[in-house]
Design a protein around this motif. Structure first.
Motif, PDB file in Angstrom:
ATOM      1  N   PHE A 123       0.761  -1.255  -0.026  1.00 20.26           N
ATOM      2  CA  PHE A 123      -0.115   0.184   0.065  1.00 20.26           C
ATOM      3  C   PHE A 123       0.965   1.283   0.160  1.00 20.26           C
ATOM      4  CE2 PHE A 123      -3.747  -2.562   0.950  1.00 20.26           C
ATOM      5  CZ  PHE A 123      -4.609  -1.899   0.545  1.00 20.26           C
ATOM      6  N   ALA A 124       2.063   1.241   0.856  1.00 18.09           N
ATOM      7  CA  ALA A 124       2.912   2.218   0.780  1.00 18.09           C
ATOM      8  C   ALA A 124       3.704   2.458  -0.412  1.00 18.09           C
ATOM      9  CB  ALA A 124       4.067   2.174   1.887  1.00 18.09           C
ATOM     10  N   ALA A 125       4.034   1.514  -1.082  1.00 21.59           N
ATOM     11  CA  ALA A 125       4.381   1.636  -2.338  1.00 21.59           C
ATOM     12  C   ALA A 125       3.287   2.209  -3.485  1.00 21.59           C
ATOM     13  CB  ALA A 125       5.113   0.273  -2.943  1.00 21.59           C
ATOM     14  N   VAL A 126       2.242   1.806  -3.349  1.00 23.35           N
ATOM     15  CA  VAL A 126       1.347   2.397  -4.467  1.00 23.35           C
ATOM     16  C   VAL A 126       0.937   3.735  -4.151  1.00 23.35           C
ATOM     17  CG1 VAL A 126      -1.031   2.179  -4.918  1.00 23.35           C
ATOM     18  CG2 VAL A 126       0.105   0.091  -4.872  1.00 23.35           C
ATOM     19  N   LEU A 127       0.919   4.159  -2.823  1.00 21.24           N
ATOM     20  CA  LEU A 127       0.743   5.654  -2.602  1.00 21.24           C
ATOM     21  C   LEU A 127       1.749   6.441  -3.084  1.00 21.24           C
ATOM     22  CD1 LEU A 127      -0.897   5.678   1.045  1.00 21.24           C
ATOM     23  CD2 LEU A 127      -2.048   5.696  -1.023  1.00 21.24           C
ATOM     24  N   ARG A 128       3.117   5.955  -2.969  1.00 18.93           N
ATOM     25  CA  ARG A 128       4.217   6.914  -3.442  1.00 18.93           C
ATOM     26  C   ARG A 128       3.848   6.995  -5.069  1.00 18.93           C
ATOM     27  NH1 ARG A 128       7.157   3.719   0.474  1.00 18.93           N
ATOM     28  NH2 ARG A 128       7.855   2.015  -1.192  1.00 18.93           N
ATOM     29  N   GLU A 129       3.175   6.242  -5.570  1.00 20.61           N
ATOM     30  CA  GLU A 129       3.020   6.585  -6.993  1.00 20.61           C
ATOM     31  C   GLU A 129       1.783   7.341  -7.571  1.00 20.61           C
ATOM     32  OE1 GLU A 129       5.249   5.632  -9.205  1.00 20.61           O
ATOM     33  OE2 GLU A 129       6.508   5.159  -7.896  1.00 20.61           O
ATOM     34  N   PHE A 130       0.891   7.761  -6.595  1.00 23.10           N
ATOM     35  CA  PHE A 130      -0.087   8.425  -6.876  1.00 23.10           C
ATOM     36  C   PHE A 130       0.139   9.712  -7.675  1.00 23.10           C
ATOM     37  CE2 PHE A 130      -4.307   7.593  -4.304  1.00 23.10           C
ATOM     38  CZ  PHE A 130      -3.938   6.374  -4.444  1.00 23.10           C
ATOM     39  N   PRO A 131       1.222  10.619  -7.235  1.00 23.88           N
ATOM     40  CA  PRO A 131       1.648  11.645  -8.463  1.00 23.88           C
ATOM     41  C   PRO A 131       1.594  11.235  -9.686  1.00 23.88           C
ATOM     42  CG  PRO A 131       2.604  11.931  -6.217  1.00 23.88           C
ATOM     43  CD  PRO A 131       2.065  10.422  -6.186  1.00 23.88           C
ATOM     44  N   ALA A 183       0.420   8.615 -11.397  1.00 22.11           N
ATOM     45  CA  ALA A 183      -0.906   8.114 -11.774  1.00 22.11           C
ATOM     46  C   ALA A 183      -1.742   9.339 -12.067  1.00 22.11           C
ATOM     47  CB  ALA A 183      -1.725   7.215 -10.613  1.00 22.11           C
ATOM     48  N   LEU A 184      -1.703  10.440 -11.318  1.00 18.01           N
ATOM     49  CA  LEU A 184      -2.289  11.513 -11.779  1.00 18.01           C
ATOM     50  C   LEU A 184      -2.255  12.243 -13.082  1.00 18.01           C
ATOM     51  CD1 LEU A 184      -2.915  12.905  -7.962  1.00 18.01           C
ATOM     52  CD2 LEU A 184      -4.881  12.331  -9.506  1.00 18.01           C
ATOM     53  N   GLU A 185      -0.714  12.039 -13.256  1.00 16.99           N
ATOM     54  CA  GLU A 185      -0.338  12.490 -14.415  1.00 16.99           C
ATOM     55  C   GLU A 185      -0.934  12.055 -15.781  1.00 16.99           C
ATOM     56  OE1 GLU A 185       4.017  12.634 -14.049  1.00 16.99           O
ATOM     57  OE2 GLU A 185       3.846  14.203 -12.389  1.00 16.99           O
ATOM     58  N   GLY A 186      -1.410  10.722 -15.569  1.00 16.09           N
ATOM     59  CA  GLY A 186      -1.734  10.024 -16.830  1.00 16.09           C
ATOM     60  C   GLY A 186      -2.201   8.780 -16.997  1.00 16.09           C
ATOM     61  N   PRO A 187      -1.073   7.995 -16.150  1.00 14.55           N
ATOM     62  CA  PRO A 187      -1.185   6.410 -16.287  1.00 14.55           C
ATOM     63  C   PRO A 187      -2.222   6.061 -15.587  1.00 14.55           C
ATOM     64  CG  PRO A 187       0.964   7.196 -15.946  1.00 14.55           C
ATOM     65  CD  PRO A 187       0.284   8.387 -16.018  1.00 14.55           C
ATOM     66  N   GLY A 188      -2.837   6.562 -14.586  1.00 16.35           N
ATOM     67  CA  GLY A 188      -3.863   6.099 -13.903  1.00 16.35           C
ATOM     68  C   GLY A 188      -3.889   4.837 -13.261  1.00 16.35           C
ATOM     69  N   GLU A 189      -5.275   4.100 -13.251  1.00 18.52           N
ATOM     70  CA  GLU A 189      -5.189   3.045 -12.424  1.00 18.52           C
ATOM     71  C   GLU A 189      -4.383   1.911 -12.782  1.00 18.52           C
ATOM     72  OE1 GLU A 189     -10.383   3.311 -12.177  1.00 18.52           O
ATOM     73  OE2 GLU A 189      -9.252   1.918 -13.464  1.00 18.52           O
ATOM     74  N   ARG A 190      -3.948   1.740 -13.901  1.00 20.73           N
ATOM     75  CA  ARG A 190      -3.250   0.606 -14.398  1.00 20.73           C
ATOM     76  C   ARG A 190      -1.787   0.718 -13.825  1.00 20.73           C
ATOM     77  NH1 ARG A 190      -4.711  -2.535 -19.722  1.00 20.73           N
ATOM     78  NH2 ARG A 190      -6.300  -3.002 -18.150  1.00 20.73           N
ATOM     79  N   TRP A 191      -1.405   2.103 -13.587  1.00 20.58           N
ATOM     80  CA  TRP A 191       0.056   2.474 -13.213  1.00 20.58           C
ATOM     81  C   TRP A 191       0.078   1.957 -11.561  1.00 20.58           C
ATOM     82  CZ3 TRP A 191       4.562   3.659 -15.346  1.00 20.58           C
ATOM     83  CH2 TRP A 191       5.585   4.179 -14.381  1.00 20.58           C
ATOM     84  N   LEU A 192      -1.080   2.102 -10.860  1.00 24.89           N
ATOM     85  CA  LEU A 192      -1.095   1.613  -9.461  1.00 24.89           C
ATOM     86  C   LEU A 192      -0.985   0.248  -9.298  1.00 24.89           C
ATOM     87  CD1 LEU A 192      -3.584   4.476  -8.192  1.00 24.89           C
ATOM     88  CD2 LEU A 192      -1.010   4.292  -8.225  1.00 24.89           C
ATOM     89  N   GLN A 193      -1.894  -0.299 -10.297  1.00 26.29           N
ATOM     90  CA  GLN A 193      -2.042  -1.835 -10.233  1.00 26.29           C
ATOM     91  C   GLN A 193      -0.675  -2.441 -10.530  1.00 26.29           C
ATOM     92  OE1 GLN A 193      -3.585  -3.501 -13.734  1.00 26.29           O
ATOM     93  NE2 GLN A 193      -4.386  -5.336 -13.019  1.00 26.29           N
ATOM     94  N   GLY A 194       0.146  -1.855 -11.455  1.00 26.13           N
ATOM     95  CA  GLY A 194       1.358  -2.535 -11.914  1.00 26.13           C
ATOM     96  C   GLY A 194       2.136  -2.346 -10.707  1.00 26.13           C
ATOM     97  N   THR A 195       2.213  -1.099 -10.263  1.00 22.59           N
ATOM     98  CA  THR A 195       3.244  -0.818  -8.935  1.00 22.59           C
ATOM     99  C   THR A 195       2.882  -2.219  -7.829  1.00 22.59           C
ATOM    100  OG1 THR A 195       3.246   1.341  -9.184  1.00 22.59           O
ATOM    101  CG2 THR A 195       3.679   0.732  -6.978  1.00 22.59           C
ATOM    102  N   PHE A 196       1.736  -2.348  -7.659  1.00 24.93           N
ATOM    103  CA  PHE A 196       1.492  -3.322  -6.383  1.00 24.93           C
ATOM    104  C   PHE A 196       1.910  -4.778  -6.814  1.00 24.93           C
ATOM    105  CE2 PHE A 196      -0.895  -6.410  -4.028  1.00 24.93           C
ATOM    106  CZ  PHE A 196      -0.779  -6.325  -2.925  1.00 24.93           C
ATOM    107  N   GLU A 197       1.347  -5.188  -8.206  1.00 26.29           N
ATOM    108  CA  GLU A 197       1.781  -6.546  -8.366  1.00 26.29           C
ATOM    109  C   GLU A 197       3.386  -6.494  -8.773  1.00 26.29           C
ATOM    110  OE1 GLU A 197      -0.878  -7.455 -11.852  1.00 26.29           O
ATOM    111  OE2 GLU A 197      -2.440  -7.234 -10.553  1.00 26.29           O
ATOM    112  N   ARG A 198       4.089  -5.474  -9.179  1.00 24.11           N
ATOM    113  CA  ARG A 198       5.477  -5.546  -9.143  1.00 24.11           C
ATOM    114  C   ARG A 198       6.082  -5.815  -7.746  1.00 24.11           C
ATOM    115  NH1 ARG A 198       6.507  -1.158 -10.919  1.00 24.11           N
ATOM    116  NH2 ARG A 198       7.146  -0.076  -8.905  1.00 24.11           N
ATOM    117  N   HIS A 199       5.519  -5.215  -6.516  1.00 23.14           N
ATOM    118  CA  HIS A 199       5.846  -5.479  -4.990  1.00 23.14           C
ATOM    119  C   HIS A 199       5.401  -6.755  -4.746  1.00 23.14           C
ATOM    120  CE1 HIS A 199       6.198  -4.237  -0.806  1.00 23.14           C
ATOM    121  NE2 HIS A 199       5.091  -4.857  -0.773  1.00 23.14           N
ATOM    122  N   ALA A 200       4.450  -7.177  -5.238  1.00 27.06           N
ATOM    123  CA  ALA A 200       4.094  -8.576  -4.609  1.00 27.06           C
ATOM    124  C   ALA A 200       4.791  -9.728  -5.347  1.00 27.06           C
ATOM    125  CB  ALA A 200       2.423  -8.937  -5.060  1.00 27.06           C
ATOM    126  N   ARG A 201       5.099  -9.543  -6.480  1.00 29.09           N
ATOM    127  CA  ARG A 201       6.287 -10.513  -7.156  1.00 29.09           C
ATOM    128  C   ARG A 201       7.573 -10.384  -6.632  1.00 29.09           C
ATOM    129  NH1 ARG A 201       5.668 -14.875 -10.073  1.00 29.09           N
ATOM    130  NH2 ARG A 201       7.294 -14.380 -11.566  1.00 29.09           N
TER     131      ARG A 201
END
Length: 479
Positions: free
Chosen positions: A227-235, A237-255
Motif C-alpha cells: 500500500f505504501a509503495a502504491v501511494l508513492r505512485e499517486f502523483p 498516476a494523476l499525471e496520466g497512467p491512472g489505475e493501471r500504473w497503481l495496479q502494476g506498482t502493487f503487482e511488481r511489489h507482490a512479485r
C-alpha cells in the motif's frame, strides 16, 4: 521464450520443433546428442520450500487421515492452464495439495494409503530431464535446459521428508487402492472427485496452526508495505497512467516480496470505485476521485492477505466522501467488535448492516424505516451493499469455500480462524436514487483478523481506519 513450439499430448508444456521440418530433429543427430550429454556441472536443485513447511504438511496429513481411518486418499496438484495454443499461465498448485505437501511441482499427486499407524504418504511427480537424457534439450516442460535447475524425486523427498516416486508409477499404484477418496485435477481415467473429501479438507483448513499464522502475518505485512509503495505512485498516476500504473506498482511489489498478488488486484478510481470487482484497472485517476485499493500479497508458500483501504487521490477527502467513509468506518468498528470465540460467523455481518441501515435512514435515503429495511422482507439498504462483508482467509482469498453451511456461516468463530471484515458503501455514478454529491463514491474498509482465545487480533492494524488517519498516512508516504 522460443518461438517454434508445439504441444505433445500427455505432457504439461510445449516442446521445441525444428525450424525446417525437412531437416532431421536435433535429437536424432548422433554427434549433437552425444555432445549435449557431456560437460555439464550439477546445478543447485534444492526445491523451493519454506522452513517448517514439511512438518506443517505432515501434521495436516495426520489431521486428515484421522478422519478417514482405513480409507485411501488421493490429492492431485494439477497443471498449468492453457492460455492459448502452446502457451500456458503460471502454475499454482491446488490449495488442498499444497496444504498437505508443501510441494509446488506441476503434475504431482499425493497418495495416502491406510496403514497400521494411520496413513503412509507417497508423492508421485514427473522426473525432470537432466543432462544425458534426450529430454534435457528437447522437452520444454521438464527439460532442465528449458526450465532451469529442476529438482528430481530424490531432491523433493529430502526437502519434503516423505517418499517420492516417478509419476509413471502412479497409475499402477491407483489400481491397488480400494475405493479411494479423490480430490484435485487428476488426469488419469475414471477417477471422480469426492465431495466429502473436499468438504472435509475445507473445514480442516479453517483452523490455522502456528506455522500458517506466521505465513499470513508475512502476507499482511508485505501487503501493507505494498500500500505504501502504491501511494508513492499517486502523483504519477494523476499525471496520466491512472489505475493501471497503481495496479502494476502493487503487482511488481507482490512479485518481488512474495509469489505475486493473491487475487486479481482491484484499483477503482472515481466512478469505478463502487464496482465491487473492478479488476480492469484501465481508468484515469483524477484529483477529486477516491481510489479504492483492494490488494493482497501471496507469500511464496501461497498464503494470501486481503486488505482494502480507500484513499483520496488529492490527499484530502471531500465533505461528501468523508461522510460516506465515516459511516463505513462506524460499521467496520461495530463488526470488528463481534469477532471473537463463541460469536456466530454471521454476527459481525449483522452488526455492520445495522449501522449501515440506520445511517442511510438518517440521511433520508431509505424508502422505509431502518427497522423495516433490516427485516427479512426489506433489505432496502442492500442496494448500496449487495455483497457479504467477510470470509475466511488462508491459502485462498475466499478460503474454505467448499465447507458446509453448518461449519461456515452457521458456525461459531473459534481460535485459529483467520477471516476478513469488509463493509462498504457503493454509490454508482448512474444511481439516481442518491443525491449528486454521492454518485460515484465507493468506500470499502477491509481488515484481516486472527481469532484468538479471548478476542481477535487485527493483523492489518498498521493501516489507519479513519479518514483523517488515512490522510496523514498518505501524506507521510507521498512526495
Amino acid at each position: 521464450m522460443a518461438d517454434r513450439t508445439t504441444t505433445t499430448p500427455g505432457r504439461s508444456g510445449p516442446v521445441p520443433t525444428e525450424p525446417d521440418p525437412r531437416l532431421p530433429r536435433l535429437g536424432d543427430i548422433p554427434g549433437f546428442a552425444a555432445y549435449m550429454s557431456q560437460g555439464w556441472a550439477t546445478p543447485d536443485r534444492t526445491p523451493p520450500t519454506t522452513p517448517g513447511a514439511p512438518e506443517a504438511a505432515a501434521a495436516h496429513r495426520a489431521r486428515l487421515g484421522a478422519l478417514f481411518p482405513g480409507r485411501a486418499i488421493v490429492v492431485a496438484g494439477g497443471s498449468a492452464a492453457v492460455r492459448s495454443n502452446d502457451t500456458r499461465y503460471d502454475f499454482r498448485p491446488d490449495s488442498n495439495f499444497a496444504w498437505l505437501t508443501g510441494c509446488s511441482a506441476e503434475d504431482a499427486v499425493l497418495v495416502l494409503r491406510p496403514s497400521g499407524t494411520g496413513h503412509d504418504a507417497t508423492l508421485y511427480l514427473p522426473p525432470p530431464a537432466h543432462p544425458g537424457e534426450p529430454g534435457f534439450f528437447s522437452d520444454a516442460a521438464y527439460g532442465e535446459l528449458w526450465v532451469g535447475a529442476a529438482p528430481g524425486p530424490g531432491d523433493w523427498a529430502d526437502a519434503l521428508q516423505l517418499e517420492v516416486r516417478p509419476a509413471g508409477e502412479l497409475e499402477s499404484a491407483l489400481t491397488r487402492l480400494t475405493d479411494p477418496l479423490i480430490t484435485g485435477p487428476l488426469t488419469t481415467d475414471d477417477h471422480k472427485p469426492s465431495a466429502e473429501l473436499e468438504r472435509t479438507l475445507a473445514e480442516l483448513r479453517m483452523i490455522k496452526d502456528d506455522w500458517e499464522i506466521d505465513r499470513l502475518r508475512e502476507a499482511v505485512d508485505r501487503t501493507v508495505s505494498g500500500f505504501a509503495a502504491v501511494l508513492r505512485e499517486f502523483p504519477t498516476a494523476l499525471e496520466g497512467p491512472g489505475e493501471r500504473w497503481l495496479q502494476g506498482t502493487f503487482e511488481r511489489h507482490a512479485r518481488t516480496y512474495g509469489n505475486g498478488p493473491g487475487y486479481a488486484t482491484i484499483v477503482g478510481s472515481g466512478a469505478h470505485a463502487p464496482t465491487l470487482h473492478w479488476v480492469r484497472c484501465d481508468g484515469p485517476v483524477r484529483p477529486d476521485d477516491v481510489v479504492l485499493l483492494d490488494m493482497g500479497v501471496e507469500t511464496r508458500d501461497l498464503y494470501t492477505a486481503d486488505v482494502t483501504r480507500t484513499f483520496p487521490a488529492s490527499g484530502r477527502f471531500s465533505a461528501a466522501q468523508t461522510q460516506v467513509h465515516d459511516l463505513v468506518e462506524k460499521a467496520h468498528r461495530a463488526a470488528l467488535a463481534q469477532v471473537r470465540p463463541g460469536k456466530r460467523f454471521t454476527d459481525f455481518h449483522q452488526a455492520a448492516m445495522e449501522v449501515i441501515a440506520h445511517g442511510l435512514d438518517d440521511w433520508g435515503l431509505l424508502p422505509v424505516s431502518a427497522d423495516e429495511a433490516l427485516s427479512d422482507r426489506g433489505q432496502h439498504h442492500r442496494r448500496w451493499l449487495v455483497c457479504g462483508i467477510g470470509h475466511h482467509l488462508g491459502l485462498d482469498v475466499h478460503d474454505c469455500a467448499q465447507s458446509s453451511y453448518e461449519a461456515y456461516q452457521g458456525a461459531e468463530m473459534a481460535p485459529g480462524m483467520v477471516l476478513t471484515v469488509e463493509p462498504g458503501l457503493y454509490f454508482h455514478a448512474h444511481d439516481l436514487s442518491v443525491p449528486p454529491e454521492l454518485r460515484g463514491v465507493g468506500i470499502r474498509i477491509e481488515d484481516d483478523l486472527l481469532v484468538t482465545p479471548d478476542g481477535a487480533e487485527v493483523l492489518s492494524a498498521d493501516l489507519p481506519l479513519d479518514a483523517a488517519g488515512l490522510e496523514r498516512w498518505m501524506e507521510r508516504r507521498t512526495p
